[in-house]
Motif scaffolding. Structure first.
Motif, short mmCIF file in Angstrom:
data_model
loop_
_atom_site.label_atom_id
_atom_site.label_comp_id
_atom_site.label_asym_id
_atom_site.label_seq_id
_atom_site.Cartn_x
_atom_site.Cartn_y
_atom_site.Cartn_z
N GLY A 145 24.81 46.39 4.01
CA GLY A 145 26.02 45.78 3.47
C GLY A 145 26.88 46.80 2.76
N GLY A 146 27.97 46.32 2.20
CA GLY A 146 28.90 47.19 1.49
C GLY A 146 30.32 46.67 1.58
N GLY A 147 30.47 45.35 1.70
CA GLY A 147 31.79 44.75 1.71
C GLY A 147 32.61 45.09 2.94
N PHE A 148 31.97 45.50 4.02
CA PHE A 148 32.67 45.95 5.23
C PHE A 148 33.58 47.13 4.92
N GLU A 149 33.32 47.80 3.79
CA GLU A 149 34.16 48.93 3.37
C GLU A 149 33.39 50.23 3.22
N LEU A 150 32.11 50.12 2.98
CA LEU A 150 31.31 51.31 2.72
C LEU A 150 29.85 51.00 3.02
#
Length: 548
Positions: A145-150
């Motif tokens: 995971g990672g907020g779709f950012e990282l």
């Protein structure tokens, strides 16, 4: 949505460390015409940084992932590949935070230092040291995971999971893959829709799963016994892999395990047009007749700098993400929650659970919201721009101003960083995590075998409570959730062969059983998924009508 970079709890707090190296020959496997050399680590063998797709660079930037030719040159697989390009994050740290809270935050989010590059589509495999191509072991595929950012794979030690499986006599093979994130993986606009190149991060994951089907037997895995598993954005990804393709998994997986993530209410990919247009402007592509092609051609650093100007997961709009999966007409043909209601769901057993206080971490950026009117304006502006004032008012009644009703739940009048902090935390946690999970489970009840949980561990952490991402410690720490996981991977039932852990009953609409993970002398208990029933039911209806 999303794991929020708390993956690094595992590494930052030292919960998952590799086993000591032992003196033995490096492990090897043969893929096509290539010999791949891994590394020995205690009771497991690791093969790291194996390319599974062509580098998404040059003209392949913002294109669907491309398969790689047959491996024809031997190589070493002894180090993780770089993560895909990471969006810069900045977590607001309000004054007055307790030292314990700061420790969790500064040793996790700010400890995330991940080498990144566009050439990033690699995967990693961990096997029992004695596994052979004839072992036919079950396989668990981790999606971070990672907020779709990282995020990336190097933060997680799959050896912990394989060691746990070995110790419980249910040996398994572990796989993790990188996938494109932020604008690189979830660019959204009319231009993207017309080109058919939306949801590239999900397409990367899908291609990695096809790679597993083709090659995992060489590592001792059984391609017919794959479980996909993720947390936060990774769990949402798992759910979206379940609802794509008309619910047909195409033989890619037979079970799923989701931590803090379910099919979320998202709208058309053109909802991302403002962020795309800003990217075009920032990169100097505004004058181009083909802005998408221009974005492919701008220098990497120029593009990355522009991406970093877009709001991140800890910006004021928080979980209303700039870059996330959207309805592109290809991977997602409709709002994922509509797909669930239409029966477009893989017919497989699955586990889906949440942390009790999913929204606290994401409510630090909005502490300047102190009145009812300000909160209503915030929700109207960012979450529900098309909702009527009556709908907003009714929603506020379901999430009242009484501090004792907010999140961290069951902490009374404590943990009120601002007059609206706990209220907004309750709303955000339910909107993105709890309510979608309940909708998913109730829609699938009676159709397949289901289990659910709620993690209430670390409840005493000031202001955060049982915060988003904290349940990662339950698995990558090698604790009881890891035991349930590996038994599920092998037996499609978390209970078969269970030891000291509590029996985990299935979830049905009539008996919505949940396993509670608790601190203290009694580590597990049973409860029912009936909390905030009316509030979540209303919230689900509102977000279905107003997807992000």
């Amino acid at each position: 949505m999303l794991q929020s970079a708390l993956v690094v709890l595992v590494a930052g707090l030292g919960w998952a460390v590799a086993s000591p190296l032992q003196e033995r020959a490096p492990p090897t496997v043969v893929l096509d015409d290539a010999t791949v050399t891994g590394v020995s680590s205690g009771s497991v063998s690791k093969f790291l940084g194996i390319p599974f797709a062509q580098p998404p660079t040059g003209n392949l930037r913002f294109q669907l992932p491309q398969t790689i030719p047959a491996y024809n040159a031997s190589f070493s697989a002894t180090a993780f590949g770089p993560s895909c390009p990471q969006q810069a994050i900045e977590l607001p740290l309000p004054s007055g935070l307790a030292a314990e809270t700061l420790d969790y935050l500064t040793n996790t989010i700010y400890n995330l230092v991940t080498p990144a590059a566009e050439d990033c589509l690699t995967l990693n495999i961990v096997t029992p040291a004695d596994a052979t191509s004839d072992s036919k072991l079950p396989v668990v595929v981790w999606i971070f995971g990672g907020g779709f950012e990282l995020g990336g794979t190097s933060t997680y030690d799959g050896g912990v999971i394989v060691d746990k499986a070995i110790s419980l006599d249910v040996p398994a093979v572990y796989v993790s893959m990188n996938y494109r994130v932020s604008a690189f993986g979830f660019l959204a606009s009319q231009e993207v829709k017309d080109a058919g190149v939306g949801n590239l991060g999900l397409q990367d994951q899908r291609l990695a799963l096809y790679w597993v089907q083709k090659y995992i037997s060489a590592f001792g895995g059984d391609p017919t016994k794959v479980t996909i598993w993720g947390e936060s954005a990774g769990a949402i990804s798992v759910a979206l892999q379940m609802v794509t393709n008309g619910g047909n998994p195409d033989g890619l997986f037979r079970a799923a395990f989701m931590e803090s993530g379910s099919p979320i209410p998202v709208g058309d990919i053109t909802h991302g047009q403002p962020y795309y247009d800003a990217l075009v402007y920032e990169t100097g592509c505004s004058t181009s007749s083909d802005t998408l092609q221009c974005l492919r051609e701008v220098p990497y650093e120029t593009l990355l700098s522009a991406v970093n100007q877009s709001p991140g997961i800890f910006a004021y709009q928080s979980l209303v993400l700039a870059w996330l999966p959207r309805v592109d007409g290809v991977f997602l043909t409709e709002d994922p929650q509509y797909l669930v209601q239409q029966g477009s769901v893989a017919d497989i057993p699955f586990i889906s659970g949440d942390c009790d206080d999913e929204g606290t971490l994401f409510s630090f950026s909005t502490l300047n919201i102190t009145t009812d009117t300000q909160l209503e304006e915030y929700i109207q502006t960012y979450w529900l721009p098309n909702a009527t004032s009556t709908m907003i008012q009714e929603l506020m009644e379901y999430y009242p101003a009484d501090i004792a009703d907010g999140s961290p739940f069951d902490t009374g009048d404590l943990n009120a960083l601002s007059p609206q902090f706990k209220r907004l935390a309750a709303f955000q946690g339910d909107a993105v995590f709890q309510a979608p999970r309940r909708l998913f489970l109730q829609a699938q009840s009676g159709k397949q075998n289901l289990w659910s949980y709620v993690s209430k561990r670390l409840k005493a952490v000031p202001f955060l409570g049982s915060f988003h991402g904290s349940d990662i410690l339950n698995v990558y720490g090698g604790d009881d959730m890891a035991s349930y996981l590996v038994r599920f991977v092998t037996n499609l039932d978390p209970n078969v062969g269970s030891g000291s852990e509590l029996y985990w009953p299935q979830y049905t609409t009539d008996e919505p059983n949940m396993l509670e993970f608790l601190d203290g002398l009694i580590p597990q208990a049973l409860t029912q998924d009936t909390y905030r029933a009316e509030a979540m039911a209303y919230l689900t209806n509102v977000t279905l009508a107003n997807p992000l």
